[in-house]
Write a protein that holds these residues in place. Structure first.
Motif, PDB file in Angstrom:
ATOM      1  N   LEU A   1       0.867  -1.177   0.000  1.00 29.06           N
ATOM      2  CA  LEU A   1       0.000   0.000   0.000  1.00 29.06           C
ATOM      3  C   LEU A   1       0.906   1.230   0.000  1.00 29.06           C
ATOM      4  N   PHE A   2       0.672   2.154  -0.931  1.00 30.77           N
ATOM      5  CA  PHE A   2       1.495   3.352  -1.030  1.00 30.77           C
ATOM      6  C   PHE A   2       0.652   4.605  -0.800  1.00 30.77           C
ATOM      7  N   SER A   3       1.208   5.560  -0.077  1.00 27.58           N
ATOM      8  CA  SER A   3       0.588   6.884   0.039  1.00 27.58           C
ATOM      9  C   SER A   3       1.326   7.843  -0.886  1.00 27.58           C
ATOM     10  N   VAL A   4       0.558   8.682  -1.577  1.00 28.30           N
ATOM     11  CA  VAL A   4       1.148   9.674  -2.471  1.00 28.30           C
ATOM     12  C   VAL A   4       0.460  11.035  -2.245  1.00 28.30           C
ATOM     13  N   PRO A   5       0.636  11.646  -1.076  1.00 24.87           N
ATOM     14  CA  PRO A   5       0.074  12.977  -0.863  1.00 24.87           C
ATOM     15  C   PRO A   5       0.716  13.971  -1.824  1.00 24.87           C
ATOM     16  N   SER A   6      -0.100  14.838  -2.438  1.00 23.73           N
ATOM     17  CA  SER A   6       0.410  15.663  -3.524  1.00 23.73           C
ATOM     18  C   SER A   6      -0.247  17.033  -3.578  1.00 23.73           C
ATOM     19  N   ALA A   7       0.471  17.937  -4.247  1.00 15.45           N
ATOM     20  CA  ALA A   7      -0.083  19.216  -4.692  1.00 15.45           C
ATOM     21  C   ALA A   7       0.288  19.315  -6.170  1.00 15.45           C
ATOM     22  N   PHE A   8      -0.305  18.452  -6.974  1.00 17.46           N
ATOM     23  CA  PHE A   8       0.062  18.280  -8.374  1.00 17.46           C
ATOM     24  C   PHE A   8      -0.365  19.501  -9.180  1.00 17.46           C
ATOM     25  N   THR A   9       0.515  19.953 -10.065  1.00 16.14           N
ATOM     26  CA  THR A   9       0.189  21.149 -10.837  1.00 16.14           C
ATOM     27  C   THR A   9      -0.931  20.855 -11.835  1.00 16.14           C
ATOM     28  N   LYS A  10      -1.701  21.882 -12.157  1.00 12.09           N
ATOM     29  CA  LYS A  10      -2.823  21.713 -13.075  1.00 12.09           C
ATOM     30  C   LYS A  10      -2.380  21.350 -14.490  1.00 12.09           C
ATOM     31  N   PRO A  11      -1.336  22.007 -15.073  1.00 15.17           N
ATOM     32  CA  PRO A  11      -0.932  21.641 -16.436  1.00 15.17           C
ATOM     33  C   PRO A  11      -0.499  20.175 -16.574  1.00 15.17           C
ATOM     34  N   THR A  12       0.281  19.672 -15.626  1.00 17.75           N
ATOM     35  CA  THR A  12       0.726  18.277 -15.726  1.00 17.75           C
ATOM     36  C   THR A  12      -0.430  17.318 -15.471  1.00 17.75           C
ATOM     37  N   GLY A  13      -1.341  17.706 -14.588  1.00 17.43           N
ATOM     38  CA  GLY A  13      -2.523  16.882 -14.361  1.00 17.43           C
ATOM     39  C   GLY A  13      -3.402  16.807 -15.593  1.00 17.43           C
ATOM     40  N   GLN A  14      -3.623  17.938 -16.238  1.00 19.65           N
ATOM     41  CA  GLN A  14      -4.447  17.977 -17.441  1.00 19.65           C
ATOM     42  C   GLN A  14      -3.807  17.208 -18.590  1.00 19.65           C
ATOM     43  N   ALA A  15      -2.491  17.115 -18.592  1.00 24.21           N
ATOM     44  CA  ALA A  15      -1.792  16.348 -19.624  1.00 24.21           C
ATOM     45  C   ALA A  15      -1.882  14.840 -19.396  1.00 24.21           C
ATOM     46  N   GLY A  16      -2.488  14.430 -18.289  1.00 21.77           N
ATOM     47  CA  GLY A  16      -2.677  13.019 -18.001  1.00 21.77           C
ATOM     48  C   GLY A  16      -1.597  12.379 -17.164  1.00 21.77           C
ATOM     49  N   HIS A  17      -0.613  13.165 -16.714  1.00 21.37           N
ATOM     50  CA  HIS A  17       0.485  12.593 -15.954  1.00 21.37           C
ATOM     51  C   HIS A  17       0.016  11.993 -14.625  1.00 21.37           C
ATOM     52  N   TRP A  18      -0.883  12.687 -13.943  1.00 19.94           N
ATOM     53  CA  TRP A  18      -1.345  12.267 -12.616  1.00 19.94           C
ATOM     54  C   TRP A  18      -1.919  10.858 -12.649  1.00 19.94           C
ATOM     55  N   SER A  19      -2.979  10.663 -13.406  1.00 20.42           N
ATOM     56  CA  SER A  19      -3.654   9.364 -13.419  1.00 20.42           C
ATOM     57  C   SER A  19      -2.776   8.283 -14.039  1.00 20.42           C
ATOM     58  N   THR A  20      -2.023   8.621 -15.077  1.00 18.24           N
ATOM     59  CA  THR A  20      -1.180   7.631 -15.753  1.00 18.24           C
ATOM     60  C   THR A  20      -0.082   7.115 -14.829  1.00 18.24           C
TER      61      THR A  20
ATOM     62  N   ILE B   1      -2.706   2.121  -4.232  1.00 19.49           N
ATOM     63  CA  ILE B   1      -2.166   3.471  -4.205  1.00 19.49           C
ATOM     64  C   ILE B   1      -3.235   4.404  -3.645  1.00 19.49           C
ATOM     65  N   VAL B   2      -2.856   5.206  -2.657  1.00 19.89           N
ATOM     66  CA  VAL B   2      -3.767   6.217  -2.106  1.00 19.89           C
ATOM     67  C   VAL B   2      -3.152   7.578  -2.388  1.00 19.89           C
ATOM     68  N   ALA B   3      -3.791   8.322  -3.290  1.00 17.62           N
ATOM     69  CA  ALA B   3      -3.238   9.595  -3.758  1.00 17.62           C
ATOM     70  C   ALA B   3      -4.146  10.737  -3.309  1.00 17.62           C
ATOM     71  N   SER B   4      -3.802  11.343  -2.190  1.00 19.07           N
ATOM     72  CA  SER B   4      -4.557  12.482  -1.649  1.00 19.07           C
ATOM     73  C   SER B   4      -3.981  13.759  -2.245  1.00 19.07           C
ATOM     74  N   ALA B   5      -4.862  14.614  -2.768  1.00 20.32           N
ATOM     75  CA  ALA B   5      -4.370  15.746  -3.549  1.00 20.32           C
ATOM     76  C   ALA B   5      -4.927  17.080  -3.080  1.00 20.32           C
ATOM     77  N   GLN B   6      -4.123  18.109  -3.256  1.00 20.38           N
ATOM     78  CA  GLN B   6      -4.619  19.470  -3.152  1.00 20.38           C
ATOM     79  C   GLN B   6      -5.458  19.766  -4.395  1.00 20.38           C
ATOM     80  N   ALA B   7      -6.452  20.665  -4.245  1.00 20.79           N
ATOM     81  CA  ALA B   7      -7.379  20.918  -5.344  1.00 20.79           C
ATOM     82  C   ALA B   7      -7.758  22.390  -5.409  1.00 20.79           C
ATOM     83  N   GLY B   8      -7.854  22.929  -6.631  1.00 21.98           N
ATOM     84  CA  GLY B   8      -8.354  24.283  -6.809  1.00 21.98           C
ATOM     85  C   GLY B   8      -7.291  25.344  -6.576  1.00 21.98           C
ATOM     86  N   ARG B   9      -7.755  26.580  -6.455  1.00 18.49           N
ATOM     87  CA  ARG B   9      -6.854  27.732  -6.379  1.00 18.49           C
ATOM     88  C   ARG B   9      -6.540  28.079  -4.923  1.00 18.49           C
ATOM     89  N   HIS B  10      -5.252  28.114  -4.609  1.00 19.91           N
ATOM     90  CA  HIS B  10      -4.787  28.456  -3.267  1.00 19.91           C
ATOM     91  C   HIS B  10      -4.527  29.955  -3.124  1.00 19.91           C
TER      92      HIS B  10
END
Length: 279
Positions: A173-192, A205-214
């Motif tokens: 079981l892996f944890s992947v807490p993240s604040a993934f950037t929007k451009p790389t996420g939209q390019a499909g990097h996150w899910s892939t 895999i448990v991928a907890s992410a930051q979301a939206g505008r900070h």
């Protein structure tokens, strides 16, 4: 083992972030979860690197860690969360902490791979300017026949780290807490990348992410998710939700996938054939 993956939009206020964390922890407890996973920078996301370093504290004396301890005890909940830990001088560690249901620290992982990248159509981020990289692989037993491997965000792009955790630490079981950037996420990097790490390591895999505008300068992709050992997304949140998604983890599924496709055995054959064990 029932877990919750949490998503939030952290800002530069401990009080505001902790109020969100409290709400997510209450909901996870109501849903009879054993563990809550929170994103990278769940305690504080500064608008400047100076602001981030200035608020960093040592774990043993941190008032922020104490509040997370209280939440874990109050809800009898294991919690994975992230904060910046004081490293001395003008830098801090980007640290993931795992608490047990008594509020005791089970594991502490300092992010190894620092995000020094000029994102196409996105921000220029140089984490090493204010962060000290970690030097250790970290895992811990979290119950339910699961061994958790701790990784953080940019680590996701380095598969050898995940393989070392699986084959040397027995992680499933892996944890992947993240604040993934929007451009790389939209390019499909996150899910892939997340699905790839699940498939090649035959692990959850448990991928907890930051979301939206900070802030005016920072926005995160969201889409927190849980992926099973066959690479199936079994729980997911949207791009800007502040909520939890829940999944019941099944250790027998891990065993079944690994038995039906025994890549651990085939890996050893391949390493021997290529002479990698001698290098």
């Amino acid at each position: 083992m029932r877990i919750a993956v949490g998503q939030m939009t952290s800002v530069n206020s401990h009080a505001k972030n902790l109020s969100v964390v409290e709400r997510l922890a209450r909901k996870a407890a109501r849903e009879s979860c054993n563990m809550l996973f929170l994103p990278e920078a769940s305690a504080f996301l500064g608008e400047t690197s100076q602001e981030t370093v200035a608020q960093a504290q040592e774990l043993d004396t941190s008032t922020v860690v104490e509040r997370f301890r209280d939440l874990a005890k109050e809800h009898s909940l294991n919690i994975s969360f992230c904060l910046h830990e004081a490293a001395g001088g003008e830098k801090a560690y980007n640290t993931q902490v795992v608490l047990d249901e008594r509020g005791e620290i089970k594991a502490r992982y300092r992010k190894v791979h620092l995000f020094d990248v000029d994102v196409p159509r996105g921000p220029v981020l140089k984490e090493s300017r204010y962060t000290v990289g970690g030097t250790d692989l970290v895992s811990c037993d979290v119950g339910g026949s699961f061994v958790l491997g701790l990784t953080t965000c940019y680590d996701l792009r380095f598969p050898e780290m995940y393989q070392a955790l699986r084959y040397c630490h027995g992680v499933n079981l892996f944890s992947v807490p993240s604040a993934f950037t929007k451009p790389t996420g939209q390019a499909g990097h996150w899910s892939t990348l997340l699905r790839a790490r699940a498939i090649e390591n035959q692990s959850y895999i448990v991928a907890s992410a930051q979301a939206g505008r900070h802030s005016e300068r920072r926005e995160s992709f969201g889409h927190s998710m849980i992926i099973d050992p066959w690479g199936v997304v079994v729980a997911e949140l949207g791009p800007e939700e502040t909520d939890i998604a829940i999944c019941d983890l099944n250790p027998k599924l891990v065993e079944s996938v690994r038995q039906r496709m025994p890549i651990d055995q085939h890996r050893e054959v391949g390493r021997a054939a290529l002479g990698w064990d001698k290098k």
